[in-house]
Scaffold this motif. Structure first.
Motif, PDB file in Angstrom:
ATOM      1  N   LYS A 144       4.220  68.260  18.218  1.00 12.97           N
ATOM      2  CA  LYS A 144       5.480  67.529  18.108  1.00 12.97           C
ATOM      3  C   LYS A 144       6.570  68.219  18.906  1.00 12.97           C
ATOM      4  O   LYS A 144       7.355  67.561  19.606  1.00 12.97           O
ATOM      5  N   GLN A 145       6.615  69.550  18.855  1.00 12.40           N
ATOM      6  CA  GLN A 145       7.636  70.289  19.580  1.00 12.40           C
ATOM      7  C   GLN A 145       7.485  70.136  21.089  1.00 12.40           C
ATOM      8  O   GLN A 145       8.461  69.935  21.804  1.00 12.40           O
ATOM      9  N   ILE A 146       6.233  70.190  21.571  1.00 11.78           N
ATOM     10  CA  ILE A 146       6.060  70.072  23.022  1.00 11.78           C
ATOM     11  C   ILE A 146       6.372  68.654  23.491  1.00 11.78           C
ATOM     12  O   ILE A 146       6.908  68.453  24.584  1.00 11.78           O
ATOM     13  N   LEU A 147       6.064  67.658  22.657  1.00 12.89           N
ATOM     14  CA  LEU A 147       6.442  66.288  22.997  1.00 12.89           C
ATOM     15  C   LEU A 147       7.957  66.144  23.070  1.00 12.89           C
ATOM     16  O   LEU A 147       8.489  65.476  23.974  1.00 12.89           O
ATOM     17  N   GLU A 148       8.660  66.768  22.146  1.00 15.88           N
ATOM     18  CA  GLU A 148      10.122  66.733  22.161  1.00 15.88           C
ATOM     19  C   GLU A 148      10.662  67.434  23.400  1.00 15.88           C
ATOM     20  O   GLU A 148      11.656  66.993  23.990  1.00 15.88           O
ATOM     21  N   ASP A 149      10.013  68.521  23.819  1.00 15.33           N
ATOM     22  CA  ASP A 149      10.429  69.225  25.031  1.00 15.33           C
ATOM     23  C   ASP A 149      10.204  68.370  26.270  1.00 15.33           C
ATOM     24  O   ASP A 149      11.043  68.343  27.184  1.00 15.33           O
ATOM     25  N   ILE A 150       9.069  67.678  26.320  1.00 19.06           N
ATOM     26  CA  ILE A 150       8.790  66.783  27.448  1.00 19.06           C
ATOM     27  C   ILE A 150       9.840  65.680  27.518  1.00 19.06           C
ATOM     28  O   ILE A 150      10.383  65.378  28.592  1.00 19.06           O
TER      29      ILE A 150
ATOM     30  N   GLN B 198      14.679  63.097  29.761  1.00 20.29           N
ATOM     31  CA  GLN B 198      16.054  62.629  29.579  1.00 20.29           C
ATOM     32  C   GLN B 198      17.001  63.326  30.552  1.00 20.29           C
ATOM     33  O   GLN B 198      17.855  62.692  31.175  1.00 20.29           O
ATOM     34  N   LEU B 199      16.833  64.634  30.704  1.00 22.96           N
ATOM     35  CA  LEU B 199      17.687  65.403  31.603  1.00 22.96           C
ATOM     36  C   LEU B 199      17.547  64.932  33.048  1.00 22.96           C
ATOM     37  O   LEU B 199      18.529  64.901  33.798  1.00 22.96           O
TER      38      LEU B 199
ATOM     39  N   SER C 176       0.528  56.973  30.163  1.00 21.03           N
ATOM     40  CA  SER C 176      -0.207  56.246  29.132  1.00 21.03           C
ATOM     41  C   SER C 176      -0.466  57.122  27.913  1.00 21.03           C
ATOM     42  O   SER C 176      -0.264  56.708  26.772  1.00 21.03           O
ATOM     43  N   CYS C 177      -0.901  58.360  28.146  1.00 22.82           N
ATOM     44  CA  CYS C 177      -1.165  59.282  27.043  1.00 22.82           C
ATOM     45  C   CYS C 177       0.131  59.659  26.337  1.00 22.82           C
ATOM     46  O   CYS C 177       0.184  59.715  25.102  1.00 22.82           O
ATOM     47  N   LEU C 178       1.187  59.911  27.110  1.00 22.31           N
ATOM     48  CA  LEU C 178       2.473  60.262  26.521  1.00 22.31           C
ATOM     49  C   LEU C 178       3.001  59.121  25.665  1.00 22.31           C
ATOM     50  O   LEU C 178       3.485  59.334  24.541  1.00 22.31           O
ATOM     51  N   ARG C 179       2.896  57.904  26.178  1.00 23.90           N
ATOM     52  CA  ARG C 179       3.370  56.736  25.434  1.00 23.90           C
ATOM     53  C   ARG C 179       2.649  56.618  24.083  1.00 23.90           C
ATOM     54  O   ARG C 179       3.270  56.359  23.053  1.00 23.90           O
TER      55      ARG C 179
ATOM     56  N   ASP D 270       2.423  57.318  18.208  1.00 27.23           N
ATOM     57  CA  ASP D 270       1.695  57.820  17.042  1.00 27.23           C
ATOM     58  C   ASP D 270       2.569  58.709  16.156  1.00 27.23           C
ATOM     59  O   ASP D 270       2.451  58.690  14.927  1.00 27.23           O
ATOM     60  N   MET D 271       3.450  59.490  16.783  1.00 28.43           N
ATOM     61  CA  MET D 271       4.260  60.442  16.032  1.00 28.43           C
ATOM     62  C   MET D 271       5.658  59.914  15.732  1.00 28.43           C
ATOM     63  O   MET D 271       6.481  60.626  15.159  1.00 28.43           O
ATOM     64  N   ARG D 272       5.923  58.673  16.124  1.00 32.30           N
ATOM     65  CA  ARG D 272       7.181  58.006  15.814  1.00 32.30           C
ATOM     66  C   ARG D 272       8.402  58.835  16.238  1.00 32.30           C
ATOM     67  O   ARG D 272       9.350  59.020  15.485  1.00 32.30           O
TER      68      ARG D 272
END
Length: 219
Positions: free
Chosen positions: A74-80, A85-86, A103-106, A111-113
């Protein structure tokens, strides 16, 4: 979380895109198989590489980041997502980025909302822009076609198959992580050689594609 960030002085030429080299951001996601106790197998984001030429300079910024436990995904997804965004006004470049990475990121975002602050990004997919069937075998084929020397010790599927060893802390997991880091670093340090060598083989790229991240989540 394993993370390396650094800057290196470069001298690349933009022979790839009809805009500024500073508008190009190479993004590559790594994922691995997550074997659950329930017998399910899921693809999870294991790590990512992001690199670009910094504004107003010739320095190349490189960040390579991996998780070392399931709980860190979850943390690495938030970092990505924070990096996207930046840099949302720039062009995200990658080999097969539209069909694999995004596709995988989406899917993992869905999945993790996870909350989204960017709905659409611009991408330049090296796989579709090269337009040669014999180059659809992977990034390494494109490197070779453009005369870029690489010395890969492992193949891309190594991450997919062995990342779980890092998450489980199996014997030798430190070497696995080091192998993956070296693999990603070699790609990162050669991405802008693609930009320099592109017009030796292919026409200049003029148009980006627009892709969306999840627009809504089911209840």
């Amino acid at each position: 979380m394993y993370k390396q960030e650094f800057q290196v002085t470069t001298n690349y030429i933009n022979n790839f895109y009809d805009g500024s080299i500073h508008d190009l951001v190479f993004l590559d996601l790594e994922w691995c198989r997550d074997f659950r106790k329930e017998g399910l197998v899921n693809n999870m984001i294991f790590g990512y590489t992001i690199t670009r030429i910094l504004e107003g300079s010739s320095e190349q910024y490189i960040k390579i980041q991996f998780i070392e436990s399931r709980q860190q995904e979850k943390q690495i997804l938030e970092d990505i997502l924070a990096d996207i965004q930046l840099l949302q006004r720039k062009y995200f470049v990658g080999y097969g980025i539209s069909t694999s990475d995004i596709s995988c990121l989406r899917k993992r975002i869905f999945d993790m909302r996870l909350p989204l602050h960017v709905r659409e990004i611009k991408i330049l997919d090296l796989q579709t822009k090269s337009r040669k069937k014999d180059l659809h075998q992977g990034l390494n084929s494109l490197f070779e076609h453009l005369g870029i020397q690489i010395n890969k010790k492992i193949k891309g599927e190594y991450v997919y198959r062995n990342g779980i060893k890092v998450l489980r802390k199996e014997i030798g997991h430190e070497q696995v992580l080091n192998n993956i880091y070296e693999y990603c670093l070699e790609d990162a340090t050669n991405y802008f050689n693609i930009v320099t060598n592109w017009q030796d083989r292919f026409p200049l790229v003029h148009q980006a594609s627009h892709v969306t991240l999840p627009l809504r989540y089911s209840s």
